[in-house]
Every structure is written in C-alpha cells, then in structure tokens.
Design a protein around this motif. Structure first.
Motif, mmCIF file in Angstrom:
data_model
loop_
_atom_site.group_PDB
_atom_site.id
_atom_site.type_symbol
_atom_site.label_atom_id
_atom_site.label_comp_id
_atom_site.label_asym_id
_atom_site.label_seq_id
_atom_site.Cartn_x
_atom_site.Cartn_y
_atom_site.Cartn_z
ATOM 1 N N ILE A 119 -13.503 -3.817 -3.470
ATOM 2 C CA ILE A 119 -12.901 -4.216 -2.196
ATOM 3 C C ILE A 119 -13.356 -5.620 -1.811
ATOM 4 O O ILE A 119 -12.542 -6.456 -1.384
ATOM 5 C CB ILE A 119 -13.223 -3.181 -1.097
ATOM 6 N N GLU A 120 -14.632 -5.899 -1.989
ATOM 7 C CA GLU A 120 -15.152 -7.230 -1.673
ATOM 8 C C GLU A 120 -14.470 -8.300 -2.527
ATOM 9 O O GLU A 120 -14.052 -9.347 -2.023
ATOM 10 C CB GLU A 120 -16.659 -7.258 -1.880
ATOM 11 N N ASP A 121 -14.322 -8.041 -3.826
ATOM 12 C CA ASP A 121 -13.640 -8.996 -4.708
ATOM 13 C C ASP A 121 -12.164 -9.146 -4.345
ATOM 14 O O ASP A 121 -11.603 -10.237 -4.446
ATOM 15 C CB ASP A 121 -13.768 -8.581 -6.171
ATOM 16 N N TRP A 122 -11.532 -8.044 -3.927
ATOM 17 C CA TRP A 122 -10.121 -8.109 -3.525
ATOM 18 C C TRP A 122 -9.961 -9.013 -2.308
ATOM 19 O O TRP A 122 -9.095 -9.891 -2.295
ATOM 20 C CB TRP A 122 -9.587 -6.699 -3.251
ATOM 21 N N PHE A 123 -10.791 -8.817 -1.299
ATOM 22 C CA PHE A 123 -10.713 -9.691 -0.118
ATOM 23 C C PHE A 123 -10.984 -11.145 -0.498
ATOM 24 O O PHE A 123 -10.313 -12.056 -0.024
ATOM 25 C CB PHE A 123 -11.662 -9.225 0.989
ATOM 26 N N ARG A 124 -11.968 -11.367 -1.371
ATOM 27 C CA ARG A 124 -12.261 -12.731 -1.817
ATOM 28 C C ARG A 124 -11.038 -13.329 -2.521
ATOM 29 O O ARG A 124 -10.707 -14.498 -2.327
ATOM 30 C CB ARG A 124 -13.472 -12.727 -2.756
ATOM 31 N N SER A 125 -10.331 -12.529 -3.321
ATOM 32 C CA SER A 125 -9.167 -13.014 -4.069
ATOM 33 C C SER A 125 -8.013 -13.413 -3.154
ATOM 34 O O SER A 125 -7.166 -14.215 -3.546
ATOM 35 C CB SER A 125 -8.690 -11.969 -5.080
ATOM 36 N N GLY A 180 -8.560 -14.837 -0.294
ATOM 37 C CA GLY A 180 -9.034 -15.967 0.490
ATOM 38 C C GLY A 180 -9.786 -15.620 1.757
ATOM 39 O O GLY A 180 -9.946 -16.465 2.641
ATOM 40 N N TYR A 181 -10.276 -14.382 1.850
ATOM 41 C CA TYR A 181 -11.022 -13.993 3.038
ATOM 42 C C TYR A 181 -12.239 -13.175 2.616
ATOM 43 O O TYR A 181 -12.317 -11.961 2.834
ATOM 44 C CB TYR A 181 -10.132 -13.206 3.998
ATOM 45 N N GLY A 182 -13.208 -13.863 1.996
ATOM 46 C CA GLY A 182 -14.409 -13.206 1.510
ATOM 47 C C GLY A 182 -15.258 -12.654 2.632
ATOM 48 O O GLY A 182 -15.145 -13.067 3.792
ATOM 49 N N PHE A 183 -16.131 -11.734 2.286
ATOM 50 C CA PHE A 183 -16.998 -11.111 3.278
ATOM 51 C C PHE A 183 -17.905 -12.129 3.959
ATOM 52 O O PHE A 183 -18.301 -11.929 5.100
ATOM 53 C CB PHE A 183 -17.830 -9.999 2.642
ATOM 54 N N ASP A 184 -18.252 -13.208 3.254
ATOM 55 C CA ASP A 184 -19.088 -14.224 3.893
ATOM 56 C C ASP A 184 -18.401 -14.783 5.133
ATOM 57 O O ASP A 184 -19.005 -14.890 6.198
ATOM 58 C CB ASP A 184 -19.450 -15.342 2.912
ATOM 59 N N GLN A 185 -17.123 -15.104 5.001
ATOM 60 C CA GLN A 185 -16.394 -15.620 6.163
ATOM 61 C C GLN A 185 -16.060 -14.498 7.140
ATOM 62 O O GLN A 185 -16.266 -14.634 8.350
ATOM 63 C CB GLN A 185 -15.106 -16.324 5.750
ATOM 64 N N SER A 192 -2.487 -13.823 9.580
ATOM 65 C CA SER A 192 -2.774 -14.582 8.358
ATOM 66 C C SER A 192 -3.381 -13.681 7.283
ATOM 67 O O SER A 192 -3.047 -13.791 6.098
ATOM 68 C CB SER A 192 -3.702 -15.761 8.652
ATOM 69 N N LEU A 193 -4.262 -12.764 7.674
ATOM 70 C CA LEU A 193 -4.839 -11.822 6.721
ATOM 71 C C LEU A 193 -3.786 -10.834 6.253
ATOM 72 O O LEU A 193 -3.693 -10.528 5.067
ATOM 73 C CB LEU A 193 -6.031 -11.084 7.337
ATOM 74 N N ARG A 194 -2.984 -10.333 7.168
ATOM 75 C CA ARG A 194 -1.906 -9.406 6.816
ATOM 76 C C ARG A 194 -0.987 -10.039 5.773
ATOM 77 O O ARG A 194 -0.630 -9.410 4.776
ATOM 78 C CB ARG A 194 -1.120 -9.031 8.075
ATOM 79 N N ALA A 195 -0.630 -11.313 5.982
ATOM 80 C CA ALA A 195 0.242 -12.017 5.035
ATOM 81 C C ALA A 195 -0.447 -12.147 3.675
ATOM 82 O O ALA A 195 0.189 -11.971 2.631
ATOM 83 C CB ALA A 195 0.627 -13.391 5.584
ATOM 84 N N GLY A 196 -1.752 -12.444 3.672
ATOM 85 C CA GLY A 196 -2.498 -12.545 2.422
ATOM 86 C C GLY A 196 -2.561 -11.225 1.679
ATOM 87 O O GLY A 196 -2.435 -11.185 0.458
ATOM 88 N N ILE A 197 -2.743 -10.138 2.413
ATOM 89 C CA ILE A 197 -2.768 -8.801 1.807
ATOM 90 C C ILE A 197 -1.418 -8.496 1.178
ATOM 91 O O ILE A 197 -1.336 -8.057 0.026
ATOM 92 C CB ILE A 197 -3.153 -7.729 2.839
ATOM 93 N N GLU A 198 -0.361 -8.726 1.921
ATOM 94 C CA GLU A 198 0.987 -8.463 1.399
ATOM 95 C C GLU A 198 1.279 -9.322 0.169
ATOM 96 O O GLU A 198 1.810 -8.828 -0.822
ATOM 97 C CB GLU A 198 2.030 -8.709 2.494
ATOM 98 N N ARG A 199 0.898 -10.602 0.224
ATOM 99 C CA ARG A 199 1.127 -11.507 -0.891
ATOM 100 C C ARG A 199 0.345 -11.054 -2.133
ATOM 101 O O ARG A 199 0.853 -11.105 -3.244
ATOM 102 C CB ARG A 199 0.705 -12.929 -0.490
ATOM 103 N N SER A 200 -0.898 -10.614 -1.926
ATOM 104 C CA SER A 200 -1.724 -10.209 -3.072
ATOM 105 C C SER A 200 -1.123 -9.021 -3.806
ATOM 106 O O SER A 200 -1.252 -8.914 -5.009
ATOM 107 C CB SER A 200 -3.146 -9.880 -2.615
#
Length: 136
Positions: free
Chosen positions: A33-39, A41-46, A124-132
């Motif tokens: 899950i962490e790698d997926w979010f990073r992929s 563009g919204y890593g856990f660090d941010q 913006s996150l929703r769009a990134g999830i859908e795009r991924s």
C-alpha cells in the motif's frame, strides 16, 4: 488494472516451521500500500508527515490458501475495488509462481491525523488513484 509489489521472503519472515509467520503478511501488505501511494505521487512522507493525513485500515480479511516459504518471491497484486468519499476498498492477491497464497480484502479510510476523523479524499488524490488503476 492492478499494482504489483514483490517481496523476497527472508529469514525474519518465517517461523520455526519454515513458513511465513502470518503477521508478517500484514507488513508486506502495508509495504504494498505504501509503494502504491508512492507510485501515484503521494508517499506516506508527504501524506502523514507533511500534510497530516493518514489511511488506517478499517477492515481487513485474509483467506490463506497455501504457505509461503523462505526465499519465495511473492507478488502482492493490489486492485482497487471501490473508491468511496473517504474510503478505499482494495483486494490484494498474494501469489508465488502462479500459485495463490492468500487473498486480502481491505478497507482504508482517509483521515485527518488531528482528531482521527474521516475526511473526503482530495480530488487530486482521487484523480491519481483512478489514473493509477487505468494505467496499470
């Protein structure tokens, strides 16, 4: 569409019987899950450290199908099954060389860390999830 994370089963992952100790799968799932979010563009660090959001697990169900052993290269294939207002439904299939080892059904809730209350997933996150999920 899916996202795949690979994990080489190490000595720290197995129990005295030589098979993956089941709680270690939860660490592999979290890393996926962490790698997926990073992929996207919204890593856990941010997300967590800078923006003050989180994605705790609300529900998880795991059906174990076959054991994994030391030195297996397992693939965790993440699929989005539901994108709600403040939650995300996932299925993660854990496989090795085509053999299904476990099936995970999981719900993550997008929260504001301060107060631990669910909040709407930002557009913006929703769009990134859908795009991924389209690009995979």
């Amino acid at each position: 569409m899916s996202f795949t994370h690979r994990h080489k089963v190490g000595f720290a992952d197995v129990d005295p019987a030589g098979i993956v100790f089941y709680p270690r799968y939860f660490e592999m799932i979290n890393a996926t899950i962490e790698d997926w979010f990073r992929s996207i563009g919204y890593g856990f660090d941010q997300m967590i450290m800078q923006d003050g959001f989180g994605v705790p697990t609300a529900t998880i169900q795991v059906d174990f199908k076959a054991p994994s052993r030391l030195d297996d290269l397992v693939e965790l294939e993440l699929q989005l099954v539901r994108l709600g207002r403040s939650s995300i439904g996932l299925q993660i299939n854990i496989q090795c060389e085509g053999e299904l080892r476990a099936v995970v059904q999981q719900t993550l809730v997008f929260i504001r860390m301060e107060g631990n209350k669910p909040v709407r997933i930002p557009d913006s996150l929703r769009a990134g999830i859908e795009r991924s999920m389209e690009d995979s």
